[in-house]
Scaffold this motif. Sequence first.
Motif, mmCIF file in Angstrom:
data_model
loop_
_atom_site.group_PDB
_atom_site.id
_atom_site.type_symbol
_atom_site.label_atom_id
_atom_site.label_comp_id
_atom_site.label_asym_id
_atom_site.label_seq_id
_atom_site.Cartn_x
_atom_site.Cartn_y
_atom_site.Cartn_z
ATOM 1 N N ASP A 120 0.832 -1.213 0.000
ATOM 2 C CA ASP A 120 0.000 0.000 0.000
ATOM 3 C C ASP A 120 0.863 1.259 0.000
ATOM 4 N N GLU A 124 0.995 4.008 -3.057
ATOM 5 C CA GLU A 124 0.643 5.411 -2.851
ATOM 6 C C GLU A 124 1.755 6.338 -3.335
ATOM 7 N N ASN A 163 -7.249 4.796 -10.319
ATOM 8 C CA ASN A 163 -6.764 6.154 -10.088
ATOM 9 C C ASN A 163 -7.626 7.173 -10.851
#
Length: 349
Positions: A120, A124, A163
């Motif tokens: 994660d 990011e 996204n």
Amino acid sequence: MKTLKLFILCLTFCLTTNIFAQKETTVEYDKTIDKLIPKAKKNKLNEKKLDQLTIAYHQANEIDHKKIMGLKSSGQPDIWIEIFYRINNINNRQNKIKVLPDNVKKVMNFKMLNLENEIDNSREKAELYLCAKINLLLKNPTETSLAESKTLVNHLVNINPQNNNIDDFRLKLVILPSKQILFRIATPTELYLPEDFAQLALDFKDESIYGIPFDIVPIENTDYDLMIRVMIEEKIISPERIDAVTFEEKKGALVAKVTDKSMTKSATIKGQIEIIDVKKENVLIATPFNIASTFVYNYAEVSGDKAACSEHTLALLDKQVVDFPSDETLLKDVARKLNTIIKTHYQKK
């Protein structure tokens, strides 16, 4: 005998080290893992094959781990794309091994790692870098910067296909290489749309998209390389409907019977906005739309003592009964909404 074992051990180590030195990636190790997994699941690997699986698994992870550590120590902003891929490689490998029989995993000295936070975090940071870099490249759209942007957008899709920036980036990659755009709207006669529907939908003050000029009416001898075509495919007009709810309101000994009425009617158009390569006659992007204009009007009728009514009901009593809007009125409102959507989506600054 001990000398022979030592020789074999040294030879194995040298061969393994040589293979490791020659490999810049883990491709061959991963091929070995995938090849041996089916038999490993059935507990049908001999000792030699089990050793190959073990070495391939740990060596591949070691290569990825060392590369990740090296990238992190560099402190460069562009490292997180590769870090994300390599952490996922490790995670994918361990997911393949964790389903094997316990005795196989014991021999392999397999230990399950919790990589969720690492994945994660790297995702990011990779997304932040990619979006910033793509935006920077697209500010000065050259052949080189557009090609690099396309590669980075592909990475962004792989890393997080959800996204929010992907659609905008893809649109810019199609629009920015163009020199002249033709913007059209197709309003089939059989749908009986208002005569000025297209005019309302294509009402622009700024006749450019991301700085690329467009024409609504084709100009003779103009070489258009891109067309944005709004395809109206379906029109839906709902029935005129009045819903009524009757109830009592009381205030002390006073009673009023209230009928709350709600008028509704809507017009909807469906279709898609196509971006077309004029020379190749290819649809590059097709974006569906579904736009509605809904008329809602509430009023009330009362029998009995109005003094028993609430403030809300009294406000509804003050409203006059009106006619339903015509189909044309609602459709013109739809056209204006379509115009707003086009401006918002295609004329962002």
